[in-house]
Design an enzyme around this catalytic site. Structure first.
Site, mmCIF file in Angstrom:
data_model
loop_
_atom_site.group_PDB
_atom_site.id
_atom_site.type_symbol
_atom_site.label_atom_id
_atom_site.label_comp_id
_atom_site.label_asym_id
_atom_site.label_seq_id
_atom_site.Cartn_x
_atom_site.Cartn_y
_atom_site.Cartn_z
ATOM 1 N N TYR A 1 0.847 -1.211 0.000
ATOM 2 C CA TYR A 1 0.000 0.000 0.000
ATOM 3 C C TYR A 1 0.879 1.256 0.000
ATOM 4 O O TYR A 1 0.481 2.317 -0.459
ATOM 5 C CB TYR A 1 -0.922 -0.039 1.225
ATOM 6 C CG TYR A 1 -2.229 0.698 1.072
ATOM 7 C CD1 TYR A 1 -3.008 0.587 -0.081
ATOM 8 C CD2 TYR A 1 -2.705 1.501 2.096
ATOM 9 C CE1 TYR A 1 -4.218 1.258 -0.200
ATOM 10 C CE2 TYR A 1 -3.921 2.175 1.990
ATOM 11 C CZ TYR A 1 -4.672 2.051 0.835
ATOM 12 O OH TYR A 1 -5.866 2.720 0.718
ATOM 13 N N LYS B 1 -3.287 7.869 3.522
ATOM 14 C CA LYS B 1 -4.452 7.591 4.381
ATOM 15 C C LYS B 1 -4.163 8.011 5.827
ATOM 16 O O LYS B 1 -5.071 8.479 6.524
ATOM 17 C CB LYS B 1 -4.841 6.106 4.318
ATOM 18 C CG LYS B 1 -5.433 5.667 2.983
ATOM 19 C CD LYS B 1 -6.689 6.429 2.617
ATOM 20 C CE LYS B 1 -7.411 5.822 1.423
ATOM 21 N NZ LYS B 1 -8.450 6.724 0.871
HETATM 22 N N1 LIG Z 1 -11.724 -0.511 -2.616
HETATM 23 C C1 LIG Z 1 -11.197 -0.674 -1.415
HETATM 24 O O1 LIG Z 1 -10.780 -1.773 -1.035
HETATM 25 C C2 LIG Z 1 -11.117 0.485 -0.463
HETATM 26 C C3 LIG Z 1 -10.906 0.230 0.901
HETATM 27 C C4 LIG Z 1 -10.822 1.303 1.784
HETATM 28 C C5 LIG Z 1 -10.944 2.599 1.305
HETATM 29 N N2 LIG Z 1 -11.140 2.812 -0.025
HETATM 30 C C6 LIG Z 1 -11.244 4.200 -0.492
HETATM 31 O O2 LIG Z 1 -12.514 4.419 -1.050
HETATM 32 C C7 LIG Z 1 -12.420 5.544 -1.912
HETATM 33 C C8 LIG Z 1 -13.125 5.229 -3.226
HETATM 34 O O3 LIG Z 1 -12.441 4.218 -3.912
HETATM 35 P P1 LIG Z 1 -13.176 2.968 -4.582
HETATM 36 O O4 LIG Z 1 -12.540 1.779 -4.003
HETATM 37 O O5 LIG Z 1 -14.652 3.121 -4.547
HETATM 38 O O6 LIG Z 1 -12.629 3.027 -6.080
HETATM 39 P P2 LIG Z 1 -13.151 3.758 -7.403
HETATM 40 O O7 LIG Z 1 -12.081 3.527 -8.408
HETATM 41 O O8 LIG Z 1 -14.517 3.350 -7.739
HETATM 42 O O9 LIG Z 1 -13.168 5.304 -6.962
HETATM 43 C C9 LIG Z 1 -12.018 6.109 -6.918
HETATM 44 C C10 LIG Z 1 -12.451 7.455 -7.454
HETATM 45 O O10 LIG Z 1 -11.399 8.433 -7.343
HETATM 46 C C11 LIG Z 1 -11.617 9.335 -8.411
HETATM 47 N N3 LIG Z 1 -10.468 10.194 -8.635
HETATM 48 C C12 LIG Z 1 -9.171 9.842 -8.836
HETATM 49 N N4 LIG Z 1 -8.435 10.955 -9.045
HETATM 50 C C13 LIG Z 1 -9.289 12.023 -8.964
HETATM 51 C C14 LIG Z 1 -9.128 13.425 -9.101
HETATM 52 N N5 LIG Z 1 -7.936 13.991 -9.370
HETATM 53 N N6 LIG Z 1 -10.230 14.215 -8.952
HETATM 54 C C15 LIG Z 1 -11.439 13.684 -8.687
HETATM 55 N N7 LIG Z 1 -11.657 12.354 -8.566
HETATM 56 C C16 LIG Z 1 -10.578 11.545 -8.711
HETATM 57 C C17 LIG Z 1 -11.888 8.409 -9.587
HETATM 58 O O11 LIG Z 1 -12.505 9.122 -10.652
HETATM 59 C C18 LIG Z 1 -12.821 7.403 -8.940
HETATM 60 O O12 LIG Z 1 -14.166 7.811 -9.095
HETATM 61 C C19 LIG Z 1 -10.933 5.886 -2.037
HETATM 62 O O13 LIG Z 1 -10.623 6.915 -1.114
HETATM 63 C C20 LIG Z 1 -10.289 4.583 -1.583
HETATM 64 O O14 LIG Z 1 -8.971 4.754 -1.096
HETATM 65 C C21 LIG Z 1 -11.240 1.797 -0.921
#
Ligand SMILES: NC(=O)c1ccc[n+]([C@@H]2O[C@H](COP(=O)([O-])OP(=O)(O)OC[C@H]3O[C@@H](n4cnc5c(N)ncnc54)[C@H](O)[C@@H]3O)[C@@H](O)[C@H]2O)c1
Length: 270
Positions: free
Chosen positions: A150, A157
């Site tokens: 990570y 984070k």
């Molecule tokens: N998927 C997992 O396992 C997980 C676990 C814990 C936390 N998260 C967090 O959840 C959040 C959403 O991620 P997700 O897993 O739904 O994936 P996802 O790929 O569906 O969403 C990530 C989003 O970030 C957006 N993004 C990236 N760069 C950007 C920018 N410059 N301006 C605006 N938007 C931008 C993308 O367009 C996308 O919509 C993130 O913060 C991620 O770290 C995800």
């Protein structure tokens, strides 16, 4: 309809697997009005998903201050105020992940921190003047320990967790609550970018006392809706773990014996 009349801004919808998509869909079911934001090449997909959900989509690259200003203007013109935001945005260039901790270029580290950490504060401070109280929610992956691979996203984070506390302190006097949800691993587009994601899935399979389905963002979406609602009025600066209980368990615990029945119970709740 426990979000009836709430006006919500939801970033980060780029597929039906996106955590933000689950939150937006559930919020609309609960009576909220939702505006989505989309970014870059994914904007057209967000537009299509917005059409399906009946939600307007604004273009928002969170690193572009003029995009943020335009989004604030549009929300003010459309609704005159805002009750909740979901920050569901993260990105790190490949060399800042998967073993690149000691070798990543600063430029790439800076991108990861700008998009994934600073933008939380940038959005909060831009929209706060429109918020008569309300709730800002962000998405975290537990940053209290190292997750191999990570790398700089883990540092981003950790910064997000700190920014969450500072925002709660700064915006509390305005009645704005600011909280993170630390989600377990979910198979989204962002997750696909991390080659070592399988390691996280193994940990969750072995340790989650409640079990964990990495294909289903609904439990996280429901928690986001709970934080947007009026039912947690004294909660701010918090990191709520929606992870099947993994954060509470050290080492490898054979949760499997209890898991099948509990899985049924969890499925019934969903
Ligand atoms: N998927 C997992 O396992 C997980 C676990 C814990 C936390 N998260 C967090 O959840 C959040 C959403 O991620 P997700 O897993 O739904 O994936 P996802 O790929 O569906 O969403 C990530 C989003 O970030 C957006 N993004 C990236 N760069 C950007 C920018 N410059 N301006 C605006 N938007 C931008 C993308 O367009 C996308 O919509 C993130 O913060 C991620 O770290 C995800």
């Amino acid at each position: 309809m426990f979000l009836h009349g709430k006006r919500l801004l939801v970033t980060g919808v780029v597929s039906t697997k996106s955590i933000a998509y689950a939150a937006a869909r559930l919020a609309i079911e609960q009576g909220a009005q939702v505006t989505l934001t989309g970014f870059g090449r994914g904007l057209r997909i967000t537009q299509r998903l917005g059409d399906d959900l009946g939600a307007e989509v604004l273009e928002l690259d969170v690193t572009q201050p003029d995009h943020i200003t335009a989004a604030v203007r549009r929300i003010e013109e459309k609704w005159g105020g805002l009750d909740g935001i979901l920050h569901s945005i993260a990105y790190a260039p490949g060399d800042a992940l998967d073993g690149g901790f000691l070798t990543a270029e600063w430029e790439h580290v800076a991108t990861a921190l700008h998009v994934s950490t600073y933008s939380y504060a940038a959005l909060a401070r831009a929209f706060a003047p429109l918020m008569p109280g309300g709730s800002i929610v962000g998405l975290d992956f537990d940053a209290s320990v190292v997750w191999p691979g990570y790398d700089w996203m883990g540092v981003a984070k950790a910064g997000l967790e700190s920014a969450n506390r500072y925002l709660a302190h700064a915006l509390g006097p305005q009645g704005i609550r600011v909280n993170l949800i630390a989600s377990g691993p979910l198979r989204t587009i962002a997750a696909n970018a991390i080659k070592s994601f399988g390691v996280f899935e193994t940990v969750w399979r072995e340790r989650a006392p409640l079990g964990w389905d990495e294909e289903d963002a609904t439990p996280v979406g429901r928690a986001v809706c709970a934080l947007w609602s009026d039912w947690l009025p004294a909660v701010t600066g918090e990191v709520i773990h929606v992870d099947g209980g993994v954060h509470a368990v050290g080492g490898t615990v054979p949760a499997a014996a209890a898991a099948p029945e509990q899985q049924h119970e969890i499925a019934a709740v969903r």
